[in-house]
Design an enzyme around this catalytic site. Structure first.
Site, PDB file in Angstrom:
ATOM      1  N   HIS A  63       0.844  -1.197   0.000  1.00 34.21           N
ATOM      2  CA  HIS A  63       0.000   0.000   0.000  1.00 34.21           C
ATOM      3  C   HIS A  63       0.875   1.240   0.000  1.00 34.21           C
ATOM      4  O   HIS A  63       2.098   1.147   0.141  1.00 34.21           O
ATOM      5  CB  HIS A  63      -0.996  -0.004   1.153  1.00 34.21           C
ATOM      6  CG  HIS A  63      -0.385   0.092   2.523  1.00 34.21           C
ATOM      7  ND1 HIS A  63       0.520  -0.812   3.014  1.00 34.21           N
ATOM      8  CD2 HIS A  63      -0.587   1.000   3.531  1.00 34.21           C
ATOM      9  CE1 HIS A  63       0.853  -0.473   4.251  1.00 34.21           C
ATOM     10  NE2 HIS A  63       0.206   0.619   4.590  1.00 34.21           N
ATOM     11  N   HIS A  65       1.144   3.937   1.931  1.00 32.87           N
ATOM     12  CA  HIS A  65       1.568   4.712   3.110  1.00 32.87           C
ATOM     13  C   HIS A  65       3.092   4.872   3.104  1.00 32.87           C
ATOM     14  O   HIS A  65       3.823   3.967   2.698  1.00 32.87           O
ATOM     15  CB  HIS A  65       1.110   4.019   4.397  1.00 32.87           C
ATOM     16  CG  HIS A  65      -0.307   4.358   4.768  1.00 32.87           C
ATOM     17  ND1 HIS A  65      -1.079   3.574   5.589  1.00 32.87           N
ATOM     18  CD2 HIS A  65      -1.080   5.425   4.421  1.00 32.87           C
ATOM     19  CE1 HIS A  65      -2.278   4.146   5.737  1.00 32.87           C
ATOM     20  NE2 HIS A  65      -2.301   5.258   5.031  1.00 32.87           N
ATOM     21  N   ASP A  67       5.528   4.807   5.193  1.00 32.88           N
ATOM     22  CA  ASP A  67       6.479   3.884   5.838  1.00 32.88           C
ATOM     23  C   ASP A  67       6.656   2.590   5.040  1.00 32.88           C
ATOM     24  O   ASP A  67       7.454   1.736   5.423  1.00 32.88           O
ATOM     25  CB  ASP A  67       6.079   3.590   7.291  1.00 32.88           C
ATOM     26  CG  ASP A  67       4.680   3.019   7.439  1.00 32.88           C
ATOM     27  OD1 ASP A  67       3.780   3.455   6.696  1.00 32.88           O
ATOM     28  OD2 ASP A  67       4.477   2.144   8.304  1.00 32.88           O
ATOM     29  N   HIS A  68       5.937   2.465   3.932  1.00 32.08           N
ATOM     30  CA  HIS A  68       6.074   1.272   3.090  1.00 32.08           C
ATOM     31  C   HIS A  68       6.658   1.580   1.708  1.00 32.08           C
ATOM     32  O   HIS A  68       7.012   0.663   0.978  1.00 32.08           O
ATOM     33  CB  HIS A  68       4.709   0.583   2.918  1.00 32.08           C
ATOM     34  CG  HIS A  68       4.197   0.009   4.207  1.00 32.08           C
ATOM     35  ND1 HIS A  68       4.187  -1.332   4.477  1.00 32.08           N
ATOM     36  CD2 HIS A  68       3.725   0.624   5.323  1.00 32.08           C
ATOM     37  CE1 HIS A  68       3.703  -1.535   5.701  1.00 32.08           C
ATOM     38  NE2 HIS A  68       3.418  -0.375   6.231  1.00 32.08           N
ATOM     39  N   HIS A 145      -7.490  -2.092   5.500  1.00 30.25           N
ATOM     40  CA  HIS A 145      -6.642  -1.094   6.163  1.00 30.25           C
ATOM     41  C   HIS A 145      -7.328   0.268   6.016  1.00 30.25           C
ATOM     42  O   HIS A 145      -8.469   0.326   5.561  1.00 30.25           O
ATOM     43  CB  HIS A 145      -5.259  -1.139   5.498  1.00 30.25           C
ATOM     44  CG  HIS A 145      -4.192  -0.360   6.205  1.00 30.25           C
ATOM     45  ND1 HIS A 145      -4.076  -0.308   7.564  1.00 30.25           N
ATOM     46  CD2 HIS A 145      -3.172   0.409   5.714  1.00 30.25           C
ATOM     47  CE1 HIS A 145      -3.038   0.451   7.891  1.00 30.25           C
ATOM     48  NE2 HIS A 145      -2.477   0.905   6.787  1.00 30.25           N
ATOM     49  N   ASP A 216      -0.512  -4.022   5.884  1.00 32.74           N
ATOM     50  CA  ASP A 216      -1.215  -3.606   7.105  1.00 32.74           C
ATOM     51  C   ASP A 216      -2.693  -3.970   6.981  1.00 32.74           C
ATOM     52  O   ASP A 216      -3.318  -3.735   5.945  1.00 32.74           O
ATOM     53  CB  ASP A 216      -1.099  -2.085   7.282  1.00 32.74           C
ATOM     54  CG  ASP A 216       0.333  -1.652   7.520  1.00 32.74           C
ATOM     55  OD1 ASP A 216       1.223  -2.521   7.528  1.00 32.74           O
ATOM     56  OD2 ASP A 216       0.563  -0.435   7.693  1.00 32.74           O
ATOM     57  N   HIS A 274       6.047  -5.508  11.666  1.00 27.46           N
ATOM     58  CA  HIS A 274       5.311  -4.246  11.832  1.00 27.46           C
ATOM     59  C   HIS A 274       4.963  -4.035  13.309  1.00 27.46           C
ATOM     60  O   HIS A 274       3.815  -3.848  13.694  1.00 27.46           O
ATOM     61  CB  HIS A 274       4.045  -4.243  10.953  1.00 27.46           C
ATOM     62  CG  HIS A 274       3.577  -2.873  10.541  1.00 27.46           C
ATOM     63  ND1 HIS A 274       2.678  -2.155  11.284  1.00 27.46           N
ATOM     64  CD2 HIS A 274       3.902  -2.091   9.474  1.00 27.46           C
ATOM     65  CE1 HIS A 274       2.448  -0.996  10.677  1.00 27.46           C
ATOM     66  NE2 HIS A 274       3.187  -0.932   9.582  1.00 27.46           N
TER      67      HIS A 274
HETATM   68 ZN    ZN Z   1      -0.335   1.512   6.535  1.00 30.08          ZN
END
Ligand code: ZN
Length: 310
Positions: A63, A65, A67-68, A145, A216, A274
């Site tokens: 996804h 976001h 942090d990914h 998510h 996530d 995570h």
């Molecule tokens: Zn996320």
């Protein structure tokens, strides 16, 4: 086949855990490494390993976001600094938007890559089988998510039985076309009258491995479907036992929910990643212990840890 974790933290980097990224090492199988998510700092983490960037041929994003994905522009740019004969193309799979993120970053920073990126974007309507090669398939399915996020199921195709060449030679079969006949399952008759029964010289076909890597997610049936019978299930564990309400609110899972998914999916092993930075070493052991009460084959991974897929 091994999984190496490059970042196992949730949301933001901490001293002990970088943000999300892992690699599936398929060096023995196809001489490639596949990356899943690429949080900021992933390229520095790679420096701590034996992974060669040119071997990373496919990247799968769960996804969008930060942090990914925010490590992607840096990783892709640095990958250009290898010797020209070492430049290899990359296939990049991910939700719609990943192409714009990468191309915008490269354009604004004036970066020209000496290799090609092949983008494979998908949305809710184009999920399913996203990749098939002669040795592997990859399925993606939507999770639950706060933004569109998927899990990946990597399935190795079953491996053919191998020919026991030494056994054939020992039995007096001359090396040559007769070997091919035995390999094809044909019994053969030797000049001295002995019969060679093919199935005695071919090992049983081996079942391919299944590795499920989830992004996530809240607790959802999609995770169970993706993890069905998996040899290894990688599941997020942003929260711990008792945090179910807050996990749901923020679109995440607890260790217990991850364990229940692994149990219902009849997975063989569960690896939790995570992990929130607020968990200290002692808390992480508790996180693992609590999950093990539901699913004994659970392990909370740490950065740079490597796990063989057995
Ligand atoms: Zn996320």
């Amino acid at each position: 086949m091994e999984i190496q974790f490059l970042g196992t933290g949730a949301g933001q980097p901490s001293k002990g855990r970088n943000v999300s990224s892992l690699v599936l090492k398929l060096l023995d199988e196809i001489n490639e490494v596949w990356m899943f998510d690429c949080g900021e700092g992933t390229q520095q983490q790679i420096l701590e390993t034996t992974i060669r960037p040119r071997k990373i041929k496919k990247i799968f994003i769960t996804h969008l976001h930060g942090d990914h994905v925010l490590g992607l522009p840096g990783f892709l740019s640095s990958r250009a600094f290898q010797a020209s004969e070492e430049q290899t193309d990359i296939d990049l799979y991910g939700p719609v938007g990943i192409k714009q993120l990468v191309l915008t970053s490269l354009r604004v920073t004036g970066t020209r890559l000496p290799y090609r990126i092949h983008f494979h974007e998908f949305d809710e309507n184009t999920l399913g089988l996203i990749l098939e090669t002669d040795k592997f398939t990859v399925h993606a399915e939507a999770l639950d998510h706060t933004v569109f996020c998927v899990g990946y199921r990597v399935t190795q195709k079953d491996l053919e039985g191998t020919l026991d060449a030494e056994g054939l030679l020992a039995a007096g079969v001359p090396f040559g076309p007769l070997f091919g006949q035995v390999k094809n399952g044909q019994d053969i008759l030797l000049p001295d009258g002995r019969q060679i029964i093919a199935k005695n010289y071919i090992s049983e076909p081996r079942k391919g491995k299944v590795v499920t890597i989830l992004g996530d997610t809240r607790l959802t049936d999609a995770s169970i479907r993706l993890g069905l019978g998996a040899d290894v299930l990688v599941h997020e564990s942003t929260y711990g036992k008792g945090d179910e309400a807050i996990a749901k609110k923020h679109g995440h899972s607890t260790n217990m929910q991850a364990a229940s998914v692994a149990k219902q999916a009849f997975a063989k092993r569960l690896l939790l990643n995570h992990v929130s930075a607020r968990f200290l070493a002692r808390d992480v052991r508790q996180l693992e212990k609590d999950a093990q009460s539901l699913f004994p084959e659970t392990h909370v991974v740490r950065d740079l840890e490597e796990v063989e897929v057995l």
